[in-house]
Design a protein around this motif. Sequence first.
Motif, short mmCIF file in Angstrom:
data_model
loop_
_atom_site.label_atom_id
_atom_site.label_comp_id
_atom_site.label_asym_id
_atom_site.label_seq_id
_atom_site.Cartn_x
_atom_site.Cartn_y
_atom_site.Cartn_z
N PRO A 13 57.71 52.68 37.25
CA PRO A 13 58.95 51.98 37.60
C PRO A 13 58.74 50.52 38.00
CG PRO A 13 58.89 54.12 38.65
CD PRO A 13 57.55 53.90 38.04
N SER A 40 70.14 51.35 34.76
CA SER A 40 69.84 52.69 34.29
C SER A 40 70.53 53.76 35.15
CB SER A 40 68.33 52.88 34.30
OG SER A 40 67.98 54.05 33.65
N LEU A 78 62.35 43.97 27.34
CA LEU A 78 61.77 43.50 28.60
C LEU A 78 60.72 44.47 29.12
CD1 LEU A 78 64.76 42.02 30.60
CD2 LEU A 78 63.09 40.87 29.19
N ILE A 79 61.00 45.78 29.02
CA ILE A 79 60.05 46.78 29.49
C ILE A 79 58.75 46.66 28.71
CG2 ILE A 79 59.56 49.26 29.61
CD1 ILE A 79 62.53 49.66 30.22
N SER A 132 56.90 43.62 29.99
CA SER A 132 56.31 43.85 31.31
C SER A 132 55.10 44.77 31.18
CB SER A 132 57.30 44.50 32.27
OG SER A 132 58.44 43.74 32.38
N ALA A 133 55.23 45.81 30.36
CA ALA A 133 54.12 46.75 30.17
C ALA A 133 52.91 45.99 29.64
CB ALA A 133 54.52 47.87 29.22
N VAL A 138 51.42 44.00 32.54
CA VAL A 138 50.67 44.84 33.46
C VAL A 138 49.34 45.24 32.82
CG1 VAL A 138 50.64 47.05 34.68
CG2 VAL A 138 52.74 45.71 34.60
N LEU A 198 67.23 46.24 36.03
CA LEU A 198 67.30 47.21 34.94
C LEU A 198 67.34 48.63 35.47
CD1 LEU A 198 64.89 45.72 32.26
CD2 LEU A 198 67.38 45.76 32.29
N ILE A 238 54.09 32.39 44.97
CA ILE A 238 52.86 31.98 45.67
C ILE A 238 52.19 33.14 46.44
CG2 ILE A 238 52.04 30.58 47.63
CD1 ILE A 238 53.61 28.24 46.50
N ALA A 282 53.07 57.85 37.57
CA ALA A 282 54.53 58.03 37.74
C ALA A 282 55.08 57.06 38.77
CB ALA A 282 54.83 59.47 38.16
N TRP A 296 57.12 48.43 36.43
CA TRP A 296 57.17 47.61 35.22
C TRP A 296 58.59 47.20 34.90
CZ3 TRP A 296 53.90 50.72 31.14
CH2 TRP A 296 52.61 50.90 31.65
N VAL A 297 59.55 47.89 35.51
CA VAL A 297 60.94 47.68 35.14
C VAL A 297 61.62 47.00 36.31
CG1 VAL A 297 63.03 48.84 34.41
CG2 VAL A 297 60.82 49.80 33.83
N SER A 298 62.33 45.92 36.03
CA SER A 298 62.91 45.16 37.13
C SER A 298 63.97 45.97 37.85
CB SER A 298 63.51 43.86 36.61
OG SER A 298 64.69 44.13 35.89
N THR A 354 63.50 54.90 33.89
CA THR A 354 62.72 54.14 32.93
C THR A 354 62.71 54.83 31.57
OG1 THR A 354 61.29 53.64 34.78
CG2 THR A 354 60.51 52.96 32.62
N ALA A 380 66.86 45.56 27.56
CA ALA A 380 66.02 46.21 28.56
C ALA A 380 64.74 46.75 27.94
CB ALA A 380 66.80 47.33 29.23
N ASP A 387 61.71 38.44 36.11
CA ASP A 387 62.66 39.47 36.54
C ASP A 387 63.66 38.99 37.58
OD1 ASP A 387 61.69 41.46 34.95
OD2 ASP A 387 60.34 42.30 36.45
N HIS A 432 65.20 55.08 45.11
CA HIS A 432 64.34 54.98 43.93
C HIS A 432 63.49 53.72 43.97
CE1 HIS A 432 63.52 54.14 39.60
NE2 HIS A 432 63.10 55.38 39.70
N LEU A 468 61.32 59.48 39.82
CA LEU A 468 60.76 58.15 39.66
C LEU A 468 60.81 57.69 38.20
CD1 LEU A 468 57.62 58.39 41.96
CD2 LEU A 468 59.35 56.61 42.09
N LEU A 469 60.54 58.62 37.29
CA LEU A 469 60.38 58.24 35.88
C LEU A 469 61.69 58.18 35.11
CD1 LEU A 469 57.16 60.22 34.98
CD2 LEU A 469 57.40 57.77 35.21
#
Lengths: 259, 296
Positions: free
Chosen positions: B116, B127, A240-241, A244-245, A248, B123, A143, B112, B118-120, A24, A237, A201, B167, A20-21
């Motif tokens: 992800p 990656s 943008l991250i 977005s962070a 959030v 992107l 919406i 974890a 947060w990232v479009s 990123t 990128a 996005d 993913h 998952l990570l």
Amino acid sequence: MDRLRRALFWFIVSLTALFLLLPTLIIVPMSFTTTTTLEFPPVGFTLDWYGKVIGAADWQSALINSLVVAIAAAALATVVGTAAALALHAHRFPGKAVVMGLLLSPMVTPVIVLAVGMYMVFSGWGLVATRLGLVLAHTVLAIPFVVVSVLASAGMVNPSLVPASLGLGASRWFTFRRVTLPLIMPGVLSGAVFAFITSWDEVVIALFLADAQTRTVPIMIWNQVRTNLDPATAAVAAILILLSALGVFLSYKFRDARS
Amino acid sequence: MNVSAQDGGAPASARAPWSLPVPSAFWLIAPAVLFLALFFVFPLLKLVAISLPGGSLEYYEQIFTTPVFLRVIGETFRVSLIVTFVTIAVAYPYAYAMAHGGRTVLLLLTVALLIPFWVSLLLRSFSWIVLLQNSGLINDFLIAMGLIEKPVRLIRTPFGVMIGMVHILLPYAVLPLYTVMKKIDLRLMEASSICGASWLKGFMRIYFPLSLPGVAASAILAFTLALGFYITPALLGSPRDMMIAQMIAGQFNEQLNFGLGAALAVVLMVLTAVAFGLFGAARAALQSRGRAKGGV
């Protein structure tokens, strides 16, 4: 046997977390590489790619387009979506389930279908290749997020507060402004942040509706990824991250502020 | 008149503690409904109209008789089914760990899972291109482990598309599973083991059936979303393994055959709606069965 099973289980779970990570985590370091191709691990350290992107006229205009469109779409979606969510929360009316379904259905409609449908309709209305067209399209996508977010925060408010305020002699408008609105504010703001990110996005609809003058940052990235992969894309990128962070983080802040 | 207005007014305000300084729900709802009718429903109806020129079904006939279109629709189903299956298989242990692993594990796994987000999508596909390319991290790792001798082609293959799709879908699959699993009482498993059942038997007979509503909900979401994927297959796949969304885009961008493109879009819309409906019905059935069992 039992311990072996446990070890295997946690190994699989950790591997999934890594999966998952990974995408990123590699983007940001790659933007610092001194090579001209995208490398992981990066070679050396330079901020040149950031300079290149920030100095380029086409990235600048794309950034302005993205910001204008996302802010306008978020504002429009927030006003329209909040009003609708309040009505859904407070009133019973015929066809309520249908209205609810309509408000949420942009979330489950394939974006490509929306994109080509909007392209056909908007070209007849002169909205293709305009920022307004993008704003309207992105508002449709945003919406549902506002409605869900506001409904959730409205559901958490103590329902006896409004009758209490009315009973103490406050007018309905005063009660709305001073009791209802502050209490649902976290939901409104986090809905607005989600709406902003949705537009920020979005690439598929923008590909159909935007031209060279109105293209947004995701379209620039799309073009880059399709033609040449260079570390400048990773620099964009990374920016943008970061944004977005921040978004959030802000949306969680809004939620926590009241609870 | 006056009396009836009061009659109508009093229960309404009692029922509606959120009473607003507007006459009715109508004025709150109208802008949103009008907006979506104009810019959401109308474009979809327009597609249906374009796909049926003069009421003729020629484009649909063309889709369902031409091998290339049937192959793309079949490929879309195949990829979506495999991706859904893999996503659920990967999401299941992850959600189990979140539900029963304690607070620290829950926190770490949630972070974890959400990072992800947060990232479009764009992107993340970008990656994956970098990770899966011939000189990418995955190939480097496999070579270092001695599993392969020279780089294997991973992008521009169905495998690359599936990695990228799993993913993106994983968080959507984990959350419904977690919601169901955290309500399952683990003492049931203890009871079955005290009664002499093996772990596997206890899992298959008790835990897994109880988690089925979560599996169904995750599968709906994953499958419906997978059907409409455009960006990931376009960037990670080859034109040979095209999915239906790419074909729709191609009809509008390159072939300029709007009628056929619209018909394909309607097909995708209907497939999505049917998938949603079918899985939804399955989920409702499973839930009512779960409730009936809980009552016994």
